[in-house]
Design a protein around this motif. Structure first.
Motif, PDB file in Angstrom:
ATOM      1  N   TRP A  74      -1.661  -3.201  11.683  1.00 59.26           N
ATOM      2  CA  TRP A  74      -2.326  -3.544  12.940  1.00 59.26           C
ATOM      3  C   TRP A  74      -2.697  -5.018  13.038  1.00 59.26           C
ATOM      4  O   TRP A  74      -2.739  -5.589  14.125  1.00 59.26           O
ATOM      5  CB  TRP A  74      -3.571  -2.691  13.113  1.00 59.26           C
ATOM      6  N   ASP A  75      -2.946  -5.681  11.882  1.00 56.36           N
ATOM      7  CA  ASP A  75      -3.405  -7.072  11.925  1.00 56.36           C
ATOM      8  C   ASP A  75      -2.274  -8.075  11.727  1.00 56.36           C
ATOM      9  O   ASP A  75      -2.512  -9.264  11.577  1.00 56.36           O
ATOM     10  CB  ASP A  75      -4.498  -7.304  10.882  1.00 56.36           C
ATOM     11  N   GLY A  76      -1.035  -7.599  11.698  1.00 54.25           N
ATOM     12  CA  GLY A  76       0.109  -8.504  11.645  1.00 54.25           C
ATOM     13  C   GLY A  76       0.584  -8.874  10.255  1.00 54.25           C
ATOM     14  O   GLY A  76       1.638  -9.488  10.102  1.00 54.25           O
ATOM     15  N   ARG A  77      -0.171  -8.508   9.210  1.00 51.08           N
ATOM     16  CA  ARG A  77       0.293  -8.803   7.855  1.00 51.08           C
ATOM     17  C   ARG A  77       1.486  -7.922   7.519  1.00 51.08           C
ATOM     18  O   ARG A  77       1.579  -6.783   7.952  1.00 51.08           O
ATOM     19  CB  ARG A  77      -0.810  -8.528   6.823  1.00 51.08           C
ATOM     20  N   MET A  78       2.406  -8.448   6.733  1.00 52.41           N
ATOM     21  CA  MET A  78       3.478  -7.598   6.242  1.00 52.41           C
ATOM     22  C   MET A  78       2.911  -6.641   5.202  1.00 52.41           C
ATOM     23  O   MET A  78       2.031  -7.010   4.417  1.00 52.41           O
ATOM     24  CB  MET A  78       4.600  -8.442   5.633  1.00 52.41           C
ATOM     25  N   PRO A  79       3.394  -5.402   5.146  1.00 58.38           N
ATOM     26  CA  PRO A  79       2.803  -4.408   4.250  1.00 58.38           C
ATOM     27  C   PRO A  79       2.840  -4.796   2.779  1.00 58.38           C
ATOM     28  O   PRO A  79       1.971  -4.388   2.019  1.00 58.38           O
ATOM     29  CB  PRO A  79       3.651  -3.162   4.520  1.00 58.38           C
ATOM     30  N   TRP A  80       3.843  -5.589   2.362  1.00 56.04           N
ATOM     31  CA  TRP A  80       3.941  -5.890   0.939  1.00 56.04           C
ATOM     32  C   TRP A  80       3.053  -7.068   0.524  1.00 56.04           C
ATOM     33  O   TRP A  80       3.104  -7.517  -0.604  1.00 56.04           O
ATOM     34  CB  TRP A  80       5.383  -6.184   0.561  1.00 56.04           C
ATOM     35  N   THR A 110      -6.103   5.147   3.262  1.00 59.83           N
ATOM     36  CA  THR A 110      -6.303   3.749   2.895  1.00 59.83           C
ATOM     37  C   THR A 110      -5.564   3.392   1.604  1.00 59.83           C
ATOM     38  O   THR A 110      -5.424   2.206   1.281  1.00 59.83           O
ATOM     39  CB  THR A 110      -7.793   3.432   2.730  1.00 59.83           C
ATOM     40  N   ARG A 111      -5.101   4.391   0.888  1.00 60.26           N
ATOM     41  CA  ARG A 111      -4.326   4.154  -0.340  1.00 60.26           C
ATOM     42  C   ARG A 111      -2.865   3.808  -0.042  1.00 60.26           C
ATOM     43  O   ARG A 111      -2.125   3.434  -0.951  1.00 60.26           O
ATOM     44  CB  ARG A 111      -4.392   5.380  -1.241  1.00 60.26           C
ATOM     45  N   TYR A 112      -2.453   3.947   1.217  1.00 63.76           N
ATOM     46  CA  TYR A 112      -1.045   3.787   1.573  1.00 63.76           C
ATOM     47  C   TYR A 112      -0.827   2.582   2.482  1.00 63.76           C
ATOM     48  O   TYR A 112      -1.629   2.316   3.384  1.00 63.76           O
ATOM     49  CB  TYR A 112      -0.537   5.032   2.308  1.00 63.76           C
ATOM     50  N   ALA A 113       0.272   1.889   2.264  1.00 65.19           N
ATOM     51  CA  ALA A 113       0.705   0.869   3.213  1.00 65.19           C
ATOM     52  C   ALA A 113       1.067   1.533   4.538  1.00 65.19           C
ATOM     53  O   ALA A 113       1.305   2.751   4.601  1.00 65.19           O
ATOM     54  CB  ALA A 113       1.915   0.124   2.643  1.00 65.19           C
ATOM     55  N   TRP A 130       0.392   5.432  10.788  1.00 68.88           N
ATOM     56  CA  TRP A 130      -0.775   4.825  10.150  1.00 68.88           C
ATOM     57  C   TRP A 130      -0.525   3.325  10.062  1.00 68.88           C
ATOM     58  O   TRP A 130       0.465   2.885   9.467  1.00 68.88           O
ATOM     59  CB  TRP A 130      -0.980   5.422   8.762  1.00 68.88           C
ATOM     60  N   ASP A 131      -1.419   2.508  10.656  1.00 65.78           N
ATOM     61  CA  ASP A 131      -1.222   1.057  10.681  1.00 65.78           C
ATOM     62  C   ASP A 131      -2.135   0.320   9.707  1.00 65.78           C
ATOM     63  O   ASP A 131      -2.228  -0.903   9.743  1.00 65.78           O
ATOM     64  CB  ASP A 131      -1.387   0.509  12.095  1.00 65.78           C
ATOM     65  N   GLY A 132      -2.799   1.058   8.837  1.00 69.00           N
ATOM     66  CA  GLY A 132      -3.721   0.452   7.892  1.00 69.00           C
ATOM     67  C   GLY A 132      -5.166   0.553   8.324  1.00 69.00           C
ATOM     68  O   GLY A 132      -6.081   0.343   7.529  1.00 69.00           O
ATOM     69  N   ALA A 133      -5.378   0.890   9.602  1.00 64.45           N
ATOM     70  CA  ALA A 133      -6.744   1.039  10.117  1.00 64.45           C
ATOM     71  C   ALA A 133      -6.911   2.297  10.947  1.00 64.45           C
ATOM     72  O   ALA A 133      -7.986   2.888  10.960  1.00 64.45           O
ATOM     73  CB  ALA A 133      -7.120  -0.183  10.962  1.00 64.45           C
ATOM     74  N   ARG A 134      -5.860   2.710  11.633  1.00 64.84           N
ATOM     75  CA  ARG A 134      -5.954   3.857  12.550  1.00 64.84           C
ATOM     76  C   ARG A 134      -4.758   4.782  12.352  1.00 64.84           C
ATOM     77  O   ARG A 134      -3.644   4.324  12.061  1.00 64.84           O
ATOM     78  CB  ARG A 134      -5.988   3.372  14.007  1.00 64.84           C
TER      79      ARG A 134
END
Length: 261
Positions: A74-80, A110-113, A130-134
C-alpha cells in the motif's frame, strides 16, 4: 505468480477455467506438480524448493484451486525491501486445508509480504488481497478476469490486451470426466499461451525493452541473473472433476503435459 486468467461462470458446464503464468528468477529451483507435502497428502501443485511452498495447488477431491500472486504494498515499497518471517508459498496449502472456506483463517497476515490469493471452485471464485496493511476480499465477476500483481486492475496493460481474446475463446468443454485431450478441455487457450510466448516479452528491473502487455516475461538483470516465465498451468473444474495441464516451455505447443490427479 504474476498473471492468472480466470474464467468463472457457475452456470456453465465447465464453471472454472484457469491459466496461471509463473514468473520467477531463472535460477530459483522448483519441482513439477505432484503430491509434495506429507502434511497435505491430497494436494497437488508445483513446489518451490527454497521455501517448500507453492504458487498454485489443487485439491482434486472437492475440487478446489488456490493460486498465489505476489502483491504490491500500500505504501509503494517493493515487497522484497523488508524481510518477512513467513513464506507466501504456504498460503495456497493453508487455503485448501481450511474446510470452512476462509482461506486465511488463523493467520497473522503481518508475517507475510503483500499478496493476492485466488480461492476458487465451481461455485465461487474469491480474490483475497493483502497489501501489508489491509485485507480485501472480493468475488470475481462472472466472465473472464485477468489478475495481476496489482490485483483486479482493469487498466493494467495485460488486462486491457488479453481479457477480450481470452473471454471470446473461453472454453466450456462439458463433462470433464469424459475428456482428456488439451484442445477438448481448454479449446484455444493453449494456442493463446503459445502465441504470447512468441510475442515481445514483458521485462522488469533494469531491462525496459519489453512490452508491458506481454503475458510471458523475460528480463536480463545483469550478473547472469534472468527473471522470466518458468511455467504455465491450465486448470478446468466442474462440480466433480478437475483437469490439470502444465508446461515449462510455453513457446512449444507440444510441451504441455497432463498432471495425474
Amino acid at each position: 505468480m504474476c498473471t492468472v486468467i480466470v474464467g468463472f461462470d457457475p452456470g456453465a458446464d465447465t464453471p472454472l477455467v484457469v491459466a496461471a503464468i509463473r514468473d520467477e528468477m531463472r535460477d530459483r529451483p522448483w519441482d513439477w506438480p505432484g503430491r509434495h507435502w506429507p502434511d497435505h497428502p491430497a494436494l497437488v501443485g508445483g513446489r518451490d524448493r527454497l521455501a517448500g511452498g507453492t504458487w498454485l495447488a489443487v485439491d482434486p477431491a472437492r475440487p478446489r484451486v488456490a493460486a498465489l500472486l505476489n502483491g504490491w504494498p500500500w505504501d509503494g515499497r517493493m515487497p522484497w525491501e523488508t524481510a518477512y518471517p513467513a513464506s507466501r508459498g504456504d498460503l495456497p496449502l493453508h487455503a485448501l486445508a481450511t474446510p470452512d472456506r476462509d482461506p486465511l483463517d488463523g493467520l497473522d497476515l503481518t508475517r507475510y509480504a503483500p499478496f493476492h490469493l485466488l480461492d476458487a471452485d465451481a461455485h465461487r471464485a474469491m480474490l483475497h488481497s493483502w497489501d501489508g496493511a489491509r485485507l480485501d476480499a472480493r468475488p470475481l465477476p462472472v466472465g473472464v478476469s485477468v489478475v495481476v500483481n496489482t490485483g483486479l486492475d482493469p487498466v493494467d496493460p495485460r488486462a486491457l490486451r488479453h481479457t477480450p481474446e481470452f473471454a471470446r475463446t473461453r472454453p466450456d468443454a462439458g463433462r470433464l470426466a469424459d475428456l482428456a485431450d488439451l484442445a477438448g478441455i481448454w479449446g484455444r487457450w493453449p494456442d493463446l499461451i503459445t502465441a504470447a510466448a512468441h510475442d515481445a516479452p514483458r521485462s522488469a528491473g533494469t531491462d525496459e525493452s519489453g512490452d508491458p502487455s506481454g503475458l510471458i516475461a523475460h528480463a536480463e538483470l545483469g550478473g547472469g541473473q534472468v527473471w522470466a516465465t518458468g511455467s504455465v498451468t491450465l486448470l478446468a473444474a466442474d462440480r466433480e472433476t478437475v483437469r490439470y495441464a502444465f508446461t515449462d516451455t510455453p513457446a512449444d505447443a507440444d510441451a504441455w503435459r497432463s498432471i495425474d490427479l
